[in-house]
Motif scaffolding. Structure first.
Motif, PDB file in Angstrom:
ATOM      1  N   THR A  87       7.104  38.183  48.640  1.00  0.00           N
ATOM      2  CA  THR A  87       5.927  37.891  47.821  1.00  0.00           C
ATOM      3  C   THR A  87       6.070  36.669  46.922  1.00  0.00           C
ATOM      4  N   MET A  88       7.238  36.086  46.804  1.00  0.00           N
ATOM      5  CA  MET A  88       7.402  34.956  45.889  1.00  0.00           C
ATOM      6  C   MET A  88       6.691  33.722  46.441  1.00  0.00           C
ATOM      7  N   ALA A  89       5.915  33.061  45.596  1.00  0.00           N
ATOM      8  CA  ALA A  89       5.213  31.831  45.972  1.00  0.00           C
ATOM      9  C   ALA A  89       5.245  30.877  44.786  1.00  0.00           C
ATOM     10  N   ILE A  90       5.723  29.653  45.026  1.00  0.00           N
ATOM     11  CA  ILE A  90       5.760  28.616  43.993  1.00  0.00           C
ATOM     12  C   ILE A  90       4.428  27.882  44.021  1.00  0.00           C
ATOM     13  N   ARG A 154       4.286  39.627  43.640  1.00  0.00           N
ATOM     14  CA  ARG A 154       3.424  40.796  43.779  1.00  0.00           C
ATOM     15  C   ARG A 154       4.316  42.042  43.721  1.00  0.00           C
ATOM     16  N   LEU A 155       4.229  42.770  42.612  1.00  0.00           N
ATOM     17  CA  LEU A 155       5.108  43.898  42.353  1.00  0.00           C
ATOM     18  C   LEU A 155       4.306  45.186  42.245  1.00  0.00           C
ATOM     19  N   ASN A 156       5.003  46.284  42.385  1.00  0.00           N
ATOM     20  CA  ASN A 156       4.404  47.611  42.242  1.00  0.00           C
ATOM     21  C   ASN A 156       5.435  48.526  41.594  1.00  0.00           C
ATOM     22  N   TYR A 160       4.601  46.296  35.856  1.00  0.00           N
ATOM     23  CA  TYR A 160       4.115  45.174  36.646  1.00  0.00           C
ATOM     24  C   TYR A 160       3.412  45.722  37.880  1.00  0.00           C
ATOM     25  N   ARG A 161       2.100  45.610  37.893  1.00  0.00           N
ATOM     26  CA  ARG A 161       1.293  46.070  39.010  1.00  0.00           C
ATOM     27  C   ARG A 161       0.464  44.910  39.517  1.00  0.00           C
ATOM     28  N   GLY A 162       0.534  44.669  40.813  1.00  0.00           N
ATOM     29  CA  GLY A 162      -0.235  43.589  41.397  1.00  0.00           C
ATOM     30  C   GLY A 162       0.471  42.254  41.253  1.00  0.00           C
ATOM     31  N   PRO A 192      12.467  34.884  34.236  1.00  0.00           N
ATOM     32  CA  PRO A 192      11.252  35.660  33.982  1.00  0.00           C
ATOM     33  C   PRO A 192      11.535  37.156  33.936  1.00  0.00           C
ATOM     34  N   ALA A 193      10.844  37.843  33.057  1.00  0.00           N
ATOM     35  CA  ALA A 193      11.052  39.288  32.914  1.00  0.00           C
ATOM     36  C   ALA A 193      10.629  40.036  34.167  1.00  0.00           C
ATOM     37  N   ALA A 194       9.562  39.588  34.828  1.00  0.00           N
ATOM     38  CA  ALA A 194       9.111  40.264  36.050  1.00  0.00           C
ATOM     39  C   ALA A 194      10.136  40.125  37.166  1.00  0.00           C
ATOM     40  N   LEU A 195      10.775  38.968  37.264  1.00  0.00           N
ATOM     41  CA  LEU A 195      11.805  38.780  38.290  1.00  0.00           C
ATOM     42  C   LEU A 195      12.994  39.686  38.027  1.00  0.00           C
ATOM     43  N   LYS A 196      13.423  39.800  36.781  1.00  0.00           N
ATOM     44  CA  LYS A 196      14.558  40.673  36.462  1.00  0.00           C
ATOM     45  C   LYS A 196      14.206  42.137  36.715  1.00  0.00           C
ATOM     46  N   ALA A 197      12.964  42.529  36.431  1.00  0.00           N
ATOM     47  CA  ALA A 197      12.555  43.905  36.705  1.00  0.00           C
ATOM     48  C   ALA A 197      12.551  44.188  38.201  1.00  0.00           C
ATOM     49  N   ALA A 198      12.129  43.205  39.002  1.00  0.00           N
ATOM     50  CA  ALA A 198      12.145  43.384  40.454  1.00  0.00           C
ATOM     51  C   ALA A 198      13.565  43.552  40.983  1.00  0.00           C
TER      52      ALA A 198
END
Length: 474
Positions: A87-90, A154-156, A160-162, A192-198
């Protein structure tokens, strides 16, 4: 209340359990009646799931000394979650290939120090040596571009949703402080916090060659290579890479929709060339690329593991004690030629021979090379002994296991690495036929009424004879 006398106290019969009941994480293949196969994976559940916060995320001995552009002896591997690869997109267009490679180098450093930390650090000189640059300023420019670039995931999961949009990196230095940093200074950054959570909650992941990323010259090679690394780590029945048209490839790697056809063909050719150029220690799996019926098809083989990455086989305590005593009773100059017992147990997993048999083969080859000059594993005796003295018994043993023939053939991958590949370009425009041009001196037949021209000839003749104007037929 009294129960009827005809009701017994026998328990209901239990349903028969499946033969693999409770064996979570196991893999088995079911062969159907028609000969086809289907793979099943019993996934772990609950606390048995090994998530990212319980994994190290890095495989190397010394990340600072091994993650170097000029290193051809070893290649560290970093773990990237599947959800990040898929899901990663730059979204920023100003990012370059060196910038993305530097980002994954910082990501590997964060995994080494602990991804759940708030702030991470790295020596600026390590970034320069990893990218193979000759200028400290270019490394700083890459970090500045990363700090202003954005990406989406894009996480679930909890919090972090969506789709989540974020900056790729936060450099904890202002402009003046960044300009004053030298190669020996430490750079502080925040992911990024979302990346670390993933990463912390991930259960599926891929091992990626860190030193292969720094050699890519196109930023569009990264998403496809990460996808191939994810597929190579799967079983053969699940190891598929979807075929893509040129338009689908453009969308997959994130190229603009209005990209010219010639630019798309050149980019696709460059990406394929860079994937096939991965060689040596950085190549963990073969890549086969073909272009048939306007479709790009890519096949990958099994991702090979180094000996020190394999799970050691079980060995009986008495057998282990006997092997250890055999080595300890040797002289000091002979003892340095033997690696730890763990390596022999890992060799049993790699080649399928018992660790005692591998130990006997290694002892015999050492004895033959020292006393009789007999070579082994495709090496001469002096070359074999010099390898042990130069790199040590552990690394020499690992290379010996890879090159030696143990009397049987190990199943190899059926995917053949493509040597060279060429993308078919669009048909050239047909050349216009050249019209014949007449020479100026060549007389041409007249197809129009030439009466006025004949009249001019009459007038010219009359002028030459000095005739009267009345005789001219006007």
């Amino acid at each position: 209340m009294l129960l009827p006398s005809n009701i017994g106290t026998r328990e209901a019969p239990k349903r028969k359990r499946h033969k693999l009941h409770g064996k979570r994480g196991d893999f088995f293949v079911h062969v159907r009646e028609d000969g086809s196969e289907r793979a099943y994976v019993w996934q772990r559940a609950g606390d048995d799931i090994v998530r990212g916060h319980r994994r190290s995320g890095i495989r190397c001995r010394n990340l600072s000394s091994e993650a170097v552009y000029a290193n051809d002896d070893s290649s560290p591997r970093v773990e990237i979650p599947r959800i990040v690869i898929d899901t990663m997109a730059i979204t920023s267009n100003h990012v370059r290939a060196h910038d993305i490679a530097a980002f994954w180098r910082l990501f590997a450093e964060a995994r080494k120090q602990g991804i759940n930390g708030d702030v991470h650090s790295i020596r600026l000189g390590d970034v320069v040596r990893y990218l193979g640059l000759d200028s400290l300023q270019r490394a700083k420019q890459s970090l500045v571009r990363l700090s202003s670039a954005e990406m989406t995931l894009r996480l679930n999961q909890r919090g972090y949703r969506g789709q989540a949009r974020m900056h790729m990196l936060q450099v904890l230095h202002d402009t003046d402080d960044m300009a004053a940093l030298r190669g020996c200074d430490v750079l502080y950054f925040r992911l990024p916090a979302a990346l670390k959570a993933a990463v912390l909650e991930s259960r599926d992941y891929a091992w990626v060659e860190l030193n292969a990323l720094s050699r890519f010259k196109s930023k569009f090679t990264f998403p496809l290579y990460l996808k191939l690394c994810l597929a190579a780590g799967k079983n053969e029945l699940y190891r598929d890479v979807p075929a893509m048209t040129k338009a689908e490839f453009r969308a997959f790697v994130g190229m603009p929709e209005k990209t010219q056809t010639s630019v798309l063909d050149e980019t696709l050719q460059l990406v394929c060339d860079e994937l096939l150029a991965i060689r040596g220690i950085r190549k963990r799996f073969p890549i086969n690329i073909a272009f048939v019926d306007e479709m790009l098809t890519i096949k990958v083989g099994r991702s090979s593991k180094k000996l020190r990455e394999l799970k050691p086989a079980w060995i009986a305590p008495r057998t282990a004690a006997r092997l250890l005593s055999t080595v300890y009773n040797m002289a000091q100059e002979a003892r340095v030629n033997f690696p730890p017992l763990m390596h022999f147990r890992q060799a049993e997993t790699a080649v399928g021979l018992p660790a005692t048999k591998v130990f006997d083969h290694w002892s015999t080859d050492i004895h033959g090379a020292v006393n009789y000059g007999i070579g082994t594993a495709g090496m001469k005796a002096r070359e074999f002994l010099d390898l042990i003295a130069r790199v040590g018994a552990e690394q020499a043993f690992e290379e010996w296991v890879e090159r030696r023939h143990f009397g049987f053939v190990i199943d190899e991958d059926d995917v053949e690495h493509t040597a060279a590949f060429s993308i078919p370009r669009g048909l050239p425009k047909p050349e216009r036929p050249a019209h014949p041009t007449h020479e100026l001196w060549q007389p041409q037949a007249l197809t129009y009424d030439d009466a006025p021209l004949r009249m001019i000839n009459v007038i010219q003749k009359a002028g030459d004879n000095n005739v009267d104007d009345a005789e001219i037929p006007f």
